[in-house]
Scaffold this active site. Structure first.
Site, PDB file in Angstrom:
ATOM      1  N   SER A  15       0.827  -1.216   0.000  1.00 30.21           N
ATOM      2  CA  SER A  15       0.000   0.000   0.000  1.00 30.21           C
ATOM      3  C   SER A  15       0.861   1.266   0.000  1.00 30.21           C
ATOM      4  O   SER A  15       0.648   2.171  -0.813  1.00 30.21           O
ATOM      5  CB  SER A  15      -0.901  -0.002   1.232  1.00 30.21           C
ATOM      6  N   CYS A  43      -2.219  -6.029   2.449  1.00 28.46           N
ATOM      7  CA  CYS A  43      -3.633  -5.624   2.469  1.00 28.46           C
ATOM      8  C   CYS A  43      -4.408  -6.257   1.325  1.00 28.46           C
ATOM      9  O   CYS A  43      -5.478  -6.819   1.519  1.00 28.46           O
ATOM     10  CB  CYS A  43      -3.732  -4.100   2.414  1.00 28.46           C
ATOM     11  N   CYS A  48      -6.431  -7.136   4.550  1.00 29.44           N
ATOM     12  CA  CYS A  48      -7.744  -6.479   4.619  1.00 29.44           C
ATOM     13  C   CYS A  48      -8.735  -6.935   3.565  1.00 29.44           C
ATOM     14  O   CYS A  48      -9.896  -7.223   3.882  1.00 29.44           O
ATOM     15  CB  CYS A  48      -7.598  -4.968   4.460  1.00 29.44           C
ATOM     16  N   LYS A  51      -9.719 -10.709   3.664  1.00 30.12           N
ATOM     17  CA  LYS A  51     -10.400 -10.870   4.966  1.00 30.12           C
ATOM     18  C   LYS A  51     -11.828 -10.346   4.896  1.00 30.12           C
ATOM     19  O   LYS A  51     -12.773 -11.007   5.295  1.00 30.12           O
ATOM     20  CB  LYS A  51      -9.578 -10.147   6.046  1.00 30.12           C
ATOM     21  N   TYR A  99      -3.065  -2.774  -9.620  1.00 31.65           N
ATOM     22  CA  TYR A  99      -1.921  -2.090  -9.016  1.00 31.65           C
ATOM     23  C   TYR A  99      -0.756  -2.051 -10.003  1.00 31.65           C
ATOM     24  O   TYR A  99      -0.089  -1.034 -10.178  1.00 31.65           O
ATOM     25  CB  TYR A  99      -1.479  -2.815  -7.733  1.00 31.65           C
ATOM     26  N   ALA A 115      15.072  -7.016  -2.950  1.00 27.99           N
ATOM     27  CA  ALA A 115      16.055  -5.933  -3.072  1.00 27.99           C
ATOM     28  C   ALA A 115      16.664  -5.686  -1.699  1.00 27.99           C
ATOM     29  O   ALA A 115      15.957  -5.707  -0.692  1.00 27.99           O
ATOM     30  CB  ALA A 115      15.383  -4.663  -3.586  1.00 27.99           C
ATOM     31  N   GLY A 178      -5.621 -12.727  21.047  1.00 24.46           N
ATOM     32  CA  GLY A 178      -6.929 -12.100  21.253  1.00 24.46           C
ATOM     33  C   GLY A 178      -6.988 -10.726  20.623  1.00 24.46           C
ATOM     34  O   GLY A 178      -7.768  -9.876  21.039  1.00 24.46           O
ATOM     35  N   TYR A 180      -6.708  -8.159  16.844  1.00 22.16           N
ATOM     36  CA  TYR A 180      -7.503  -7.922  15.630  1.00 22.16           C
ATOM     37  C   TYR A 180      -7.711  -9.207  14.822  1.00 22.16           C
ATOM     38  O   TYR A 180      -8.830  -9.564  14.481  1.00 22.16           O
ATOM     39  CB  TYR A 180      -6.740  -6.978  14.701  1.00 22.16           C
ATOM     40  N   ILE A 181      -6.591  -9.833  14.457  1.00 23.35           N
ATOM     41  CA  ILE A 181      -6.677 -10.971  13.536  1.00 23.35           C
ATOM     42  C   ILE A 181      -7.424 -12.123  14.197  1.00 23.35           C
ATOM     43  O   ILE A 181      -8.264 -12.779  13.569  1.00 23.35           O
ATOM     44  CB  ILE A 181      -5.259 -11.382  13.078  1.00 23.35           C
ATOM     45  N   GLU A 184     -11.240 -11.388  14.369  1.00 20.96           N
ATOM     46  CA  GLU A 184     -11.851 -11.370  13.028  1.00 20.96           C
ATOM     47  C   GLU A 184     -11.988 -12.794  12.486  1.00 20.96           C
ATOM     48  O   GLU A 184     -13.046 -13.175  11.982  1.00 20.96           O
ATOM     49  CB  GLU A 184     -11.015 -10.495  12.084  1.00 20.96           C
ATOM     50  N   ARG A 207      -7.006  -6.063  23.875  1.00 19.94           N
ATOM     51  CA  ARG A 207      -6.369  -5.149  24.825  1.00 19.94           C
ATOM     52  C   ARG A 207      -6.205  -3.772  24.164  1.00 19.94           C
ATOM     53  O   ARG A 207      -5.844  -3.679  22.991  1.00 19.94           O
ATOM     54  CB  ARG A 207      -4.991  -5.704  25.187  1.00 19.94           C
ATOM     55  N   GLY A 264       0.371 -11.092  16.847  1.00 13.72           N
ATOM     56  CA  GLY A 264       1.005  -9.849  16.447  1.00 13.72           C
ATOM     57  C   GLY A 264       1.835  -9.988  15.173  1.00 13.72           C
ATOM     58  O   GLY A 264       2.053 -11.088  14.667  1.00 13.72           O
ATOM     59  N   HIS A 438     -33.821   8.894  11.326  1.00 14.79           N
ATOM     60  CA  HIS A 438     -34.607   7.787  11.860  1.00 14.79           C
ATOM     61  C   HIS A 438     -35.209   6.945  10.743  1.00 14.79           C
ATOM     62  O   HIS A 438     -35.647   7.507   9.743  1.00 14.79           O
ATOM     63  CB  HIS A 438     -35.739   8.376  12.718  1.00 14.79           C
ATOM     64  N   GLU A 443     -28.349   7.037  14.753  1.00 16.62           N
ATOM     65  CA  GLU A 443     -29.027   8.193  15.353  1.00 16.62           C
ATOM     66  C   GLU A 443     -28.781   8.255  16.858  1.00 16.62           C
ATOM     67  O   GLU A 443     -28.859   9.323  17.477  1.00 16.62           O
ATOM     68  CB  GLU A 443     -30.538   8.176  15.056  1.00 16.62           C
TER      69      GLU A 443
END
Ligand code: NDP
Length: 463
Positions: A15, A43, A48, A51, A99, A115, A178, A180-181, A184, A207, A264, A438, A443
């Site tokens: 990215s 990503c 991302c 996923k 890309y 490289a 526990g 993000y990954i 998900e 956490r 991680g 509404h 809201e």
């Protein structure tokens, strides 16, 4: 150009790297980008994008169940994992191609090779051992799953690099971690048909997130059937005919078909040659950079996960863009890392901007906290036991909104929009003055008039 082969050599076509390369080329720079894996980076290829596609796939399970409450008869629905993997792969390949085309159309030369930096202005290409000289070098090599030593037998585990392409859906899946990954994949794999167990050392998932969001997500995961083993870790793993046998630190044992290690990610800086230009890594492998993405070597720059600041795609993109503008377009802007919205694409989803309640309390002391937990309209008819939680944390003195946290459907979409108001310095009175739309869940963010909790000088105050 000033005696160099290229003006800008970008290592890593993810990215941050592709954006920097494209913008630099647009400013007239001669740009070369090297990528050893696939154009698009984590990503697009194994993060991302795939996923989120799998999250969509998983949520049909709930939709099919909910449909009955709205009068639909749906029977015989079944799920085909290889078909999803193939569809995901087709889309990832299409995006990677875009890309590549965008880089080529911008005039960037793509080299499919590892490289390595061999000097302040030199990069060696592993493919043909060629050394390319560059006025500026950008390190945008991203991050990779951290395979640190959690327990013995980790060679039996897979990571987020492999899970997207498993040939079969694991019947019994253990997820270590526990974060993000972990949450998900726990949410999505459970819905696609795996029996998921999560194990992590903390008392609760995620956490650093707001405690009400952590609690609400824990309830949501449990309601979906995910088994949560908190406060413990695997001690040992071995492959047996009946599966991967895992013994845990509390003395229990269980068998699994796959074990996903999600503890991680670490910056990809191994053997990059940064020492040849005097750049010293931090103990966690991160490249130290200043606010302009500059390293301690004037010709070497770094953006994205490799700098381990905020490991988020849009942050890497912005950093790459601003850097290219500065180096080749006379730009003077700096990237603002304050109030970056983020989402966890678990089910239920979490969207968040700004400080959680504990962090706000530590920083400000006088707070008004507004919390609303409610059953969404759709669930009243579908019958699903589902809760939306919204929290707004405001400075009681200035009335500035310091944090907004949402758990529930489309929480990520809400976080993106509310982040604009917060960047503009919105106060609680601005939320109050905004007319509700509404019937929506969002809201609720503008109709929470009475604080659920007040803190004064860091202590809870009577309402
Ligand atoms: P996270 O940092 O989110 O979570 C890591 C988990 O592993 C935590 O539960 C942590 O426990 C645990 N852990 C870390 N080290 C150890 C250890 N030595 N032994 C046992 N447990 C350990 O990492 P992820 O891998 O889930 O994700 C990496 C990064 O990728 C995220 O931080 C995020 O920036 C990015 N990402 C973003 C997404 C999004 O924006 N939606 C989606 C996926 C990834 P503890 O809490 O106790 O420290």
């Amino acid at each position: 150009m000033t005696g160099f082969d290229v003006d800008f050599f970008v290592i890593g076509a993810g990215s941050g790297g592709t954006r920097a390369a494209r913008i630099a080329a647009g400013h007239g720079a001669k740009v070369m980008v090297a990528e050893e894996f696939r154009i698009g980076g984590t990503c697009v290829i194994r993060g991302c994008v795939p996923k989120k596609l799998m999250v969509y796939a998983s949520r049909f399970a709930d939709d099919f169940e909910d449909a009955a409450g709205f009068g639909w008869n749906i029977s015989g629905a079944s799920f085909d994992w290889p078909r999803l993997v193939a569809a995901k792969e087709a889309e990832v390949t299409r995006l990677s191609g875009i890309y590549r085309t965008n880089l080529m159309n911008a005039g960037v030369e793509i080299v499919e090779s590892r490289a390595v930096i061999v000097g302040p202005h030199q990069v060696r290409l592993a493919s043909d051992d060629r050394v390319v000289s560059a006025r500026h070098i950008l390190v945008a090599t991203g991050s990779t799953p951290d395979l640190g030593r959690v327990c013995e037998g980790l060679d039996l585990t897979i990571t987020s690099n492999e899970i997207f392409d498993l040939p079969t859906l694991p019947q019994r899946l253990l997820i270590i971690g526990g974060g993000y990954i972990a949450v998900e994949f726990a949410s999505l794999m459970q819905r696609l048909g795996s029996k998921v167990t999560m194990v992590f050392r903390a008392d609760m998932v995620l956490r650093g997130f707001d405690s009400d969001m952590r609690l609400g997500l824990t309830e949501g995961l449990t309601a979906a059937g995910v088994a949560i083993l908190s406060g413990r870790l695997p001690r040992h793993m071995q492959r047996l005919p009946e599966g991967i046998a895992v013994s845990f630190t509390d003395g229990s044992e269980a068998h699994f078909d796959q074990v996903l290690l999600a503890t991680g990610r670490r910056p990809q800086t191994d053997r990059l040659g940064l020492e040849t230009c005097g750049v010293t890594l931090e103990p966690n492998g991160r490249i130290p950079v200043d606010a302009h993405a500059a390293t301690s070597c004037a010709s070497v720059h770094a953006v994205g996960d490799v700098t381990n600041r905020l490991n988020l795609t849009p942050v890497a993109i912005r950093e790459g863009h601003v850097l290219a503008d500065r180096l080749f377009g006379g730009g003077t802007a700096k990237v603002d890392h304050h109030l970056v919205p983020s989402a966890v694409f678990s089910t239920p989803e979490i969207g968040t901007v700004g400080l959680n309640e504990d962090a706000a309390l530590a920083a400000h002391g006088d707070l008004d906290v507004f919390v609303s937990a409610f059953r969404p309209l759709k669930a009243t008819v579908s019958g699903r036991a589902e809760k939306v939680i919204m929290k707004l944390v405001a400075d009681a003195v200035t009335q500035r909104v310091l944090g907004v946290h949402v758990l529930g459907a489309d929480a990520g979409e809400m976080a993106q929009l509310v982040a604009i108001a917060m960047k503009m310095g919105a106060r609680k009175s601005d939320f109050d003055a905004t007319m509700a739309l509404h019937p929506t869940a969002a809201e609720e963010l503008v109709t929470m008039h009475h604080p659920t909790r007040r803190y004064r000088q860091g202590r809870i105050a009577t309402p």
